[in-house]
Write an enzyme that holds these catalytic residues in place. Structure first.
Site, PDB file in Angstrom:
ATOM      1  N   MET A  77       0.792  -1.268   0.071  1.00  0.00           N
ATOM      2  CA  MET A  77       0.097   0.043  -0.013  1.00  0.00           C
ATOM      3  C   MET A  77       0.950   1.265  -0.051  1.00  0.00           C
ATOM      4  SD  MET A  77      -3.059   1.239   0.239  1.00  0.00           S
ATOM      5  CE  MET A  77      -2.933   3.033  -0.151  1.00  0.00           C
ATOM      6  N   PRO A  78       1.654   1.499  -1.128  1.00  0.00           N
ATOM      7  CA  PRO A  78       2.177   2.639  -1.122  1.00  0.00           C
ATOM      8  C   PRO A  78       1.517   3.926  -1.411  1.00  0.00           C
ATOM      9  CG  PRO A  78       2.751   1.797  -3.126  1.00  0.00           C
ATOM     10  CD  PRO A  78       1.911   0.715  -2.279  1.00  0.00           C
ATOM     11  N   PHE A  79       1.818   5.189  -0.693  1.00  0.00           N
ATOM     12  CA  PHE A  79       1.300   6.410  -1.107  1.00  0.00           C
ATOM     13  C   PHE A  79       2.439   7.314  -1.632  1.00  0.00           C
ATOM     14  CE2 PHE A  79       0.394  10.825   0.035  1.00  0.00           C
ATOM     15  CZ  PHE A  79      -0.996  10.906  -0.902  1.00  0.00           C
TER      16      PHE A  79
END
Length: 133
Positions: free
Chosen positions: A1-3
């Site tokens: 879950m990268p931002f």
């Protein structure tokens, strides 16, 4: 879950260049770190020359210019040094291929945190107690 946050500078930084840079970073995350292909959360910002909103120098002998792109990625901890290095290389390669950005102008930072540091909506910590991406 990268931002992911991408800040791009230059006269040619419009919606097409920003989209190409966003695709480059996302594709590199999928390839190098195994991020799910539908896990794409990005903020893309263009900065106009003359407004002086981004600064850069030649630190560590890398000559950067007005084509600079800052890529800040927040993701959960746990990747090896080798995987991170592969990610940096792939982002630079794809930024050049997709957006014409010279690899020397691709500046990437990673910030790692834990699963409980994420809420993906509805006021919930969806990853609390989970080991997924």
């Amino acid at each position: 879950m990268p931002f992911v946050r991408i800040d791009a500078y230059g006269d040619d930084t419009g919606a097409d260049r920003l989209d190409a840079l966003g695709r480059a970073v996302h594709d590199a995350l999928v390839e190098a770190l195994g991020i799910p292909s539908d896990d794409r959360f990005q903020v893309l910002t263009a900065h106009e020359p003359g407004r002086g909103t981004l600064r850069h120098g030649d630190y560590l002998g890398v000559h950067r210019d007005e084509g600079i792109v800052f890529v800040a990625i927040t993701l959960r901890a746990g990747r090896t040094t080798g995987r991170k290095e592969a990610l940096y290389r792939r982002i630079a390669q794809l930024a050049e291929e997709y957006a014409g950005t010279e690899p020397r102008n691709v500046f990437v930072t990673l910030t790692e945190n834990t699963s409980v540091d994420w809420s993906l909506g509805n006021g919930l910590a969806q990853y609390a107690g989970s080991g997924s991406c």
